[in-house]
Design a protein around this motif. Structure first.
Motif, PDB file in Angstrom:
ATOM      1  N   UNK B  64      -4.281 -12.838 -67.707  1.00 55.47           N
ATOM      2  CA  UNK B  64      -5.174 -11.736 -67.366  1.00 55.47           C
ATOM      3  C   UNK B  64      -4.394 -10.458 -67.063  1.00 55.47           C
ATOM      4  N   UNK B  67      -3.140  -9.035 -70.336  1.00 54.06           N
ATOM      5  CA  UNK B  67      -4.205  -8.376 -71.107  1.00 54.06           C
ATOM      6  C   UNK B  67      -4.683  -7.126 -70.395  1.00 54.06           C
ATOM      7  N   UNK B  68      -4.288  -7.010 -69.127  1.00 56.22           N
ATOM      8  CA  UNK B  68      -4.719  -5.853 -68.378  1.00 56.22           C
ATOM      9  C   UNK B  68      -6.132  -6.003 -67.854  1.00 56.22           C
ATOM     10  N   UNK B  69      -6.544  -7.218 -67.657  1.00 53.92           N
ATOM     11  CA  UNK B  69      -7.911  -7.429 -67.168  1.00 53.92           C
ATOM     12  C   UNK B  69      -7.964  -7.394 -65.643  1.00 53.92           C
ATOM     13  N   UNK B  80      -9.952  -4.870 -63.414  1.00 50.34           N
ATOM     14  CA  UNK B  80      -9.724  -3.488 -63.832  1.00 50.34           C
ATOM     15  C   UNK B  80     -11.029  -2.919 -64.346  1.00 50.34           C
TER      16      UNK B  80
END
Lengths: 300, 82, 573
Positions: B64, B67-69, B80
């Protein structure tokens, strides 16, 4: 055919296939010894008279056997050899037998010219009956064997009782034997077409073994889903694929099955549970199509 | 590992675990609090034969992050916002 | 009275007797002291001859059977029932004798001993030969022996017995008769004794014989018998309701086989049930939870998942479905055949179960032939047991009953005797006085007679002051005999003579002997009977007593043992 029978018949077929030349004679003597006990006299204990055209004798049935197992049956070689063997037997042993049996290891019967010769010889020698024995005739002899004899020869077979007792521990032992490989790159996931057993021309006994394994395949599935390492299933699959590739093309599918059995289960004769765990693991990867060929789409 | 495969069930694919984590981050929480909740939920769900393991949880968190979530903010995990 | 005793033996010293006291003297050789020597003289032989001629048995040991005497006959001339009678008898024809006398038809008639004894009994004691008394009746021989006591039978031991071997019943009957009392009481008493003896023998036999075990107590046996009969009844009713089934054993075997088959079927089912469970699990498709929110969840987090990733989820699901499809293709056949096996086994089990319960019903209500035979055997054994117990029980009851009966009988007899004694008090008194009378004449009193009733019948005892020397005992016998003579004279019965062997005076004081002879002579004269005594010479003349001369009564014939021909027979044999 029950599980035990299937297991042993498969073993028998593989043993038959692998027996070439002198090994075939050993195979034949062993089989006849188990089936007929003291009634069968192998030729070897008959002293150092060399091969007097006698590879075994069944006393009660007055039958003389001649074993012939070349790697391939060439007409030019086979015809004179058969003729010579029969004549020799008639001269040396004529008093003792009424029936002469030509035992061979051809899987698809005998070539027509050989059959023709046998008929001729029979016609020319009234009072002597001639027969040819191949895989199927020997299979009938094999079916006479008692469970004790089968266990002596091939070890324990998986049984229906073992099926009920099979657990994770049995599966774990089998999986630990198989060398694990690194997690492979993402494999394509495709549906498995129907008719895989048929497509691979597997024998009846191998089919029976696979089915027994399939009934236990969920146990393998569950094992993987609970194992601490989520990638184990994939890594073992990779080992199977590699092994299968190495066998493919060198052996017939039935032989490949036997090879994989040994590779998975080891050469030692394990318990019925162990044998069944081997089948469960094999069936699991057979079903997922990591081993053996897919059926072509049109066969579904 | 990230995606399910023939021999990796959907439950154990990291992407699937990630969904569970995101669904628990309606508001920012500590990593431990999220683990506790997910873990408890996994134990309560009888049908689930595969309780979530901590290392998988951590791997899914890593995914996560990559993925930059999610992001870690003063010790709290938060989604985010797009 | 006896007139004469004679014999065909030429050397025999014929004896002639007179009325009253007759003394036959036997001289003893100087220095010869043994009785036997004196006996050779033949004093005792006189007694034996009298008995021989009055119907005594002449056994093998009888002197009349010896070679010297067997062909000789002996005779006696005496008064019988007021008649002069001669009787002659020989050892060679011992079962017959000759009698002559006016009382017997013709001059001489030969009659059997039995007839002679009957005749004697009738005329001497008034016995009725035809009299059929149950039990004991007085007989001539038994009564007569009191009047001619025989040393040989031990008649000089005690007054009331004329022989050592004489049974209580016999002397009780004889004496009750002679005393004129109701002798039937004594006879009945003897019957009780006889029955008691039989009873004792029966008990002894019961201990070792008939039933192989002691008879036991009736009460115990009744309990045992009740138990045995109940058992027998049960067995009999069992046998009665027993239905023999010839194929019983075959059915039993079949039931066993069915049980084995059922067990095998159940085991096979267990295996198949496990297999079916496995197959059903293998064929079950567990659809993974739909992940419709996969994309949207990530989208909310600002992540757009690549199409391949989303597709992969579908591919995996589809792959699993295809695996299961394949499995179903291969395993549904296995599943249905396993289910079919289960089904057909269940049917088989139901059939077998029913057959088994049918068999069980039959087996419960029937039995095998060998069981029946065994039962028959048991019934036989139980019957035998019960029968033997019944017999023992009856025997025990009889014994106990008889014993009680005999107790009662004895008591009854005791009462009868008391009553008789009190009713016939006069006769008893006569007897006691008669004894006293003689005893009083003796030099020294011989005591007084007592007759008592006891649970064992009448007892005749002599009460004696002072010493109980042999001499005194002998004098008691003398008194007793004199009493009998007195009573007989009174009732006009008896032989009319009394013979006393010299043994009666053995060891008796001389003065006592002489006073006894005097009393005997006087009594004989008073009552008119003959008193014959054999006496040793040295006993006879030792003492004198006033008013009595022994020599007056001595017979001319004297016997001596000094010479071969000195004895009664005149020969030695």
């Amino acid at each position: 055919m029950n599980l035990q029978q299937a297991f042993y018949e498969h073993k028998f077929e593989i043993a038959f296939l692998r027996a070439r030349g002198d090994a075939f004679q050993d195979f034949f003597e062993r089989l006849m010894g188990f089936a007929y006990k003291a009634d069968f006299m192998a030729c070897r204990p008959w002293g150092n008279r060399g091969d007097r055209k006698n590879d075994g004798f069944l006393r009660s049935e007055r039958r003389l056997f001649q074993v012939y197992a070349p790697n391939e049956m060439k007409e030019s070689v086979a015809i004179p050899k058969i003729r010579e063997d029969f004549e020799g037997a008639r001269i040396h042993w004529g008093v003792y037998f009424d029936e002469w049996v030509f035992v061979h290891n051809g899987t698809d019967g005998l070539p027509p010219h050989v059959q023709k010769l046998i008929l001729e010889l029979e016609k020319a020698n009234t009072g002597i009956k001639l027969e040819t024995w191949g895989l199927e005739e020997l299979r009938l002899v094999f079916r006479r064997l008692s469970t004790d004899d089968l266990q002596l020869w091939f070890g324990f077979a998986p049984t229906d009782e073992a099926r009920a007792r099979l657990g994770f521990r049995d599966i774990q032992v089998v999986l630990e034997r198989i060398g694990e490989q690194a997690v492979p790159f993402v494999q394509p996931v495709r549906d498995v077409p129907m008719g895989k057993i048929k497509a691979n021309a597997l024998s009846e006994s191998v089919a029976a073994l696979l089915k027994a394994g399939m009934a236990k395949a969920p146990l393998v599935d569950e094992f993987y889903s609970r194992w601490h390492d989520a990638t184990l299933g994939e890594r073992i699959a990779q080992s199977f694929r590699t092994k299968y590739e190495s066998l493919r093309g060198r052996f017939s599918p039935n032989e490949i099955f036997a090879e994989l059995q040994v590779w998975v289960g080891g050469d030692d004769q394990g318990t019925p549970e162990h044998q069944l765990a081997v089948l469960a693991v094999m069936a699991y990867y057979f079903e997922s199509c990591d081993i053996f060929e897919e059926a072509r789409g049109d066969e579904s | 590992m990230i995606l399910p495969s023939k021999h990796l069930s959907q439950d154990r694919a990291l992407l699937t675990v990630g969904v569970g984590i995101l669904q628990h981050l309606g508001q920012p929480k500590t990593v431990s609090a999220v683990w506790e909740e997910l873990h408890r939920r996994g134990e309560e769900a009888q049908h689930s034969a595969t309780p979530l393991k901590f290392d998988q949880f951590i791997l899914a968190l890593d995914l996560l992050f990559l993925m930059g979530a999610v992001q870690l903010d003063e010790g709290l995990l938060r989604r985010k916002k797009p | 009275m006896i007139q004469r005793i004679y014999s065909t033996l030429p050397t025999f010293k014929c004896l002639d007797f007179r009325p009253g006291l007759n003394i036959l003297i036997a001289q003893k050789e100087q220095g010869a002291t043994s009785k036997q020597t004196r006996n050779r003289a033949g004093k005792t032989s006189l007694i034996e001859i009298v008995h021989f001629l009055t119907g005594a048995d002449a056994g093998k040991d009888s002197p009349f059977r010896t070679e010297a005497l067997v062909n000789e006959s002996f005779g006696m001339e005496f008064d019988l029932g007021g008649e002069r009678v001669s009787v002659e008898r020989s050892g060679s024809a011992k079962s017959k004798l000759q009698v002559s006398g006016s009382g017997f038809a013709g001059d001489i008639c030969r009659i059997t001993i039995k007839e002679w004894v009957e005749a004697l009994g009738e005329s001497v004691f008034g016995l009725n030969a035809g009299q059929d008394a149950a039990g004991r009746a007085p007989t001539f021989r038994s009564l007569f022996a009191y009047f001619v006591r025989r040393q040989i039978s031990g008649a000089f031991t005690t007054p009331e017995k004329q022989a050592t071997m004489q049974q209580v019943g016999d002397y009780q009957v004889a004496l009750m008769f002679l005393l004129g009392l109701d002798w039937k009481i004594a006879s009945d008493w003897q019957q009780v004794r006889d029955r008691e003896k039989t009873l004792a023998e029966l008990k002894k036999a019961a201990g070792a014989g008939a039933f192989g075990s002691v008879i036991g107590k009736a009460s115990d046996l009744r309990t045992q018998l009740t138990v045995a009969e109940a058992r027998l009844g049960k067995l009999k009713s069992q046998m009665g309701s027993f239905r023999v089934l010839p194929q019983y054993r075959e059915l039993e075997t079949e039931a066993d086989e069915i049980t084995r088959d059922l067990n095998k079927l159940a085991n096979d089912n267990t295996i198949d049930i496990a297999m079916i469970r496995d197959l059903e699990i293998a064929l079950h498709v567990e659809a993974p939870p739909s992940l419709a929110d996969l994309e949207s969840t990530y989208a909310e987090a600002g992540i757009v998942l690549p199409g391949t990733a989303v597709r992969r989820y579908d591919e995996v699901r589809s792959f699993h479905e295809s695996v299961i499809r394949n499995r179903r293709d291969y395993l549904s056949g296995e599943l249905s055949s396993a289910k079919q096996r289960l089904e057909s086994r269940e049917q088989q089990k139901a059939k077998l179960d029913q057959r088994r319960s049918e068999i069980m019903v039959i087996l419960r209500s029937h039995g095998a032939l060998e069981q029946f035979s065994w039962l028959q055997g048991e019934v036989g054994r139980a019957e035998a047991d019960a029968e033997s117990l019944r017999q023992r029980f009856e025997a025990a009851e009889q014994l106990e009953g008889a014993q009680n009966e005999l107790e009662i009988e004895r008591n009854r007899l005791t009462l009868r005797l008391r009553r008789d004694f009190s009713e016939e008090g006069q006769r008893l008194a006569d007897a006691i006085l008669a004894f006293e009378e003689t005893s009083g004449r003796l030099y020294e009193s011989a005591g007084s007679m007592q007759v008592d009733t006891t649970p064992n019948g009448p007892v005749f005892g002599i009460q004696m002051q002072g010493s109980r020397s042999k001499g005194i005992k002998n004098m008691q016998i003398f008194c007793f005999d004199m009493m009998l003579m007195r009573l007989c004279a009174k009732r006009a019965i008896g032989p009319g003579f009394l013979i006393h062997d010299s043994h009666l005076f053995d060891g008796v004081d001389g003065r006592q002997i002489i006073s006894a002879l005097k009393a005997g002579a006087e009594t004989a004269e008073e009552l008119g009977f003959q008193y014959i005594v054999t006496l040793n010479e040295d006993d006879a003349f030792k003492e004198t007593v006033e008013g009595f001369d022994v020599r007056e009564h001595v017979l001319p014939v004297t016997l001596t043992d000094a010479t071969e021909d000195g004895g009664l027979f005149g020969i030695r044999f």
